[in-house]
Design an enzyme around this catalytic site. Structure first.
Site, PDB file in Angstrom:
ATOM      1  N   ASP A 126      -1.801  -1.963   2.238  1.00 56.26           N
ATOM      2  CA  ASP A 126      -1.699  -0.753   3.060  1.00 56.26           C
ATOM      3  C   ASP A 126      -0.250  -0.477   3.441  1.00 56.26           C
ATOM      4  O   ASP A 126       0.590  -1.383   3.459  1.00 56.26           O
ATOM      5  CB  ASP A 126      -2.570  -0.929   4.323  1.00 56.26           C
ATOM      6  CG  ASP A 126      -2.838   0.399   5.014  1.00 56.26           C
ATOM      7  OD1 ASP A 126      -2.819   1.450   4.340  1.00 56.26           O
ATOM      8  OD2 ASP A 126      -3.065   0.389   6.239  1.00 56.26           O
ATOM      9  N   ASN A 153     -11.394   6.917   0.333  1.00 57.50           N
ATOM     10  CA  ASN A 153     -10.113   7.530  -0.028  1.00 57.50           C
ATOM     11  C   ASN A 153     -10.259   8.862  -0.773  1.00 57.50           C
ATOM     12  O   ASN A 153      -9.295   9.615  -0.906  1.00 57.50           O
ATOM     13  CB  ASN A 153      -9.240   6.562  -0.853  1.00 57.50           C
ATOM     14  CG  ASN A 153      -8.641   5.439  -0.031  1.00 57.50           C
ATOM     15  OD1 ASN A 153      -8.446   4.320  -0.519  1.00 57.50           O
ATOM     16  ND2 ASN A 153      -8.323   5.704   1.229  1.00 57.50           N
TER      17      ASN A 153
HETATM   18  C1  IPE Z   1      -7.707   0.761   2.996  1.00 54.40           C
HETATM   19  O1  IPE Z   1      -6.615   1.461   3.442  1.00 54.40           O
HETATM   20  C2  IPE Z   1      -8.002   1.109   1.563  1.00 54.40           C
HETATM   21  C3  IPE Z   1      -7.013   0.630   0.581  1.00 54.40           C
HETATM   22  C4  IPE Z   1      -5.988  -0.116   0.840  1.00 54.40           C
HETATM   23  C5  IPE Z   1      -7.268   1.025  -0.775  1.00 54.40           C
HETATM   24  P1  IPE Z   1      -6.757   2.862   4.182  1.00 54.40           P
HETATM   25  O2  IPE Z   1      -5.386   3.263   4.568  1.00 54.40           O
HETATM   26  O3  IPE Z   1      -7.538   3.805   3.356  1.00 54.40           O
HETATM   27  O4  IPE Z   1      -7.634   2.467   5.448  1.00 54.40           O
HETATM   28  P2  IPE Z   1      -7.742   3.151   6.858  1.00 54.40           P
HETATM   29  O5  IPE Z   1      -8.092   4.579   6.611  1.00 54.40           O
HETATM   30  O6  IPE Z   1      -6.398   3.026   7.504  1.00 54.40           O
HETATM   31  O7  IPE Z   1      -8.789   2.370   7.585  1.00 54.40           O
HETATM   32  C1  IPE Z   2      -2.486   2.152   0.890  1.00 53.89           C
HETATM   33  O1  IPE Z   2      -1.476   2.898   1.481  1.00 53.89           O
HETATM   34  C2  IPE Z   2      -2.874   2.681  -0.461  1.00 53.89           C
HETATM   35  C3  IPE Z   2      -4.183   3.356  -0.478  1.00 53.89           C
HETATM   36  C4  IPE Z   2      -5.020   3.429   0.508  1.00 53.89           C
HETATM   37  C5  IPE Z   2      -4.547   3.986  -1.721  1.00 53.89           C
HETATM   38  P1  IPE Z   2      -1.797   4.201   2.326  1.00 53.89           P
HETATM   39  O2  IPE Z   2      -1.764   5.383   1.426  1.00 53.89           O
HETATM   40  O3  IPE Z   2      -3.035   4.044   3.109  1.00 53.89           O
HETATM   41  O4  IPE Z   2      -0.534   4.237   3.278  1.00 53.89           O
HETATM   42  P2  IPE Z   2      -0.503   4.567   4.825  1.00 53.89           P
HETATM   43  O5  IPE Z   2      -1.518   3.685   5.482  1.00 53.89           O
HETATM   44  O6  IPE Z   2      -0.863   6.008   4.959  1.00 53.89           O
HETATM   45  O7  IPE Z   2       0.893   4.263   5.232  1.00 53.89           O
HETATM   46 MG    MG Z   3      -3.460   3.350   4.957  1.00 56.80          MG
END
Ligand code: IPE
Ligand code: IPE
Ligand code: MG
Length: 238
Positions: free
Chosen positions: A16, A64
């Site tokens: 993340d 997502n």
């Molecule tokens: C979790 O991260 C999913 C992945 C890393 C693929 P998200 O960024 O989607 O999770 P939330 O929304 O912060 O819980």
């Molecule tokens: C994790 O990074 C990757 C996916 C969930 C695909 P994020 O895209 O959630 O990045 P933040 O949490 O918005 O910084």
């Molecule tokens: Mg995230």
């Protein structure tokens, strides 16, 4: 890292912080994802060298899809490129790939690339690398229960045959030992629908480093922390 440290057999990572990493640099979120994909390749190599036997990463959740179209497309394209170009590398490094999640919602060409990759690396004996795409733990459990229910309905299985090991055997992770250590990068401290069943007794490690910046040293720190935990599984330490 201390060489006497015990290396966890299975490490799972919620990667993340890509979007925030990019935003801090005044870049589009998708640049964070591209950089994050590079981190995956490097950490897989590092994990392998450290003796980790299974590495599971969360690449795209069932939730997502609710992101803006452009970001979803960019993520799918990254995964597509990864699937198509990593085969030679996996063959060379003896990596065995499995994709976790419901593949039926992915584009046909991506499904094919995944099937080829899984088939062609199936007999590799090195690190097992699981990538979760369109993965949600609740969805995975629902799919497992539906298939069990169908067997009960057609009379081929008795309800008493639904056991913990039967459920484990019907999850996308069948045959893979449960994670010993679950890492989440990016500063948030939640599970976000990842491996809920499988992490029943995993040690949890949260770090502030954004995924694109995550390095071997950060993985070593997580393993050091893991080594200072007392795993009990509900019992007492002897
Ligand atoms: C979790 O991260 C999913 C992945 C890393 C693929 P998200 O960024 O989607 O999770 P939330 O929304 O912060 O819980
Ligand atoms: C994790 O990074 C990757 C996916 C969930 C695909 P994020 O895209 O959630 O990045 P933040 O949490 O918005 O910084
Ligand atoms: Mg995230």
């Amino acid at each position: 890292m201390d060489n006497r440290r015990k290396i966890p057999v299975h490490v799972a990572i919620i990667m993340d912080g890509n979007g925030r990493w990019a935003k801090r640099r005044g870049l589009p979120r998708t640049v964070g994802h591209t950089q994050g994909a590079r981190t995956v390749e490097q950490i897989l190599e590092d994990a392998d060298h450290m003796g980790i036997r299974y590495l599971t990463v969360y690449a795209f959740s069932t939730e997502n899809w609710s992101r803006p179209d452009g970001e979803v497309k960019a993520l799918m394209n990254l995964l597509r490129t990864y699937m198509k170009t990593s085969l030679a590398k996996c063959a060379r490094n003896n990596v065995r790939i499995r994709v976790l999640g419901d593949k039926s919602r992915l584009d046909k060409d991506l499904q094919e690339a995944i099937a080829n990759l899984e088939r062609d690396t199936a007999s590799n004996t090195g690190i097992g690398f699981q990538i979760a795409i369109n993965y949600g733990s609740r969805d995975e459990i629902v799919r497992a229960l539906r298939s069990a229910a169908a067997k009960v309905a057609d009379g081929s299985m008795d309800p008493s045959e639904i056991t913990e090991s039967m459920i484990s055997d019907n999850l996308d992770t069948h045959g893979i030992p449960d994670p010993d250590l679950l890492i989440r990068t990016g500063g948030e401290q939640r599970i976000s629908n990842f491996l809920l069943w499988q992490t029943a007794y995993a040690e949890l490690y949260f770090c502030d480093v954004a995924w694109p910046d995550f390095k071997k040293e950060d993985l070593e720190k997580a393993i050091d922390a893991y080594n200072h935990r007392e795993r009990r599984y509900g019992g007492l330490i002897s």
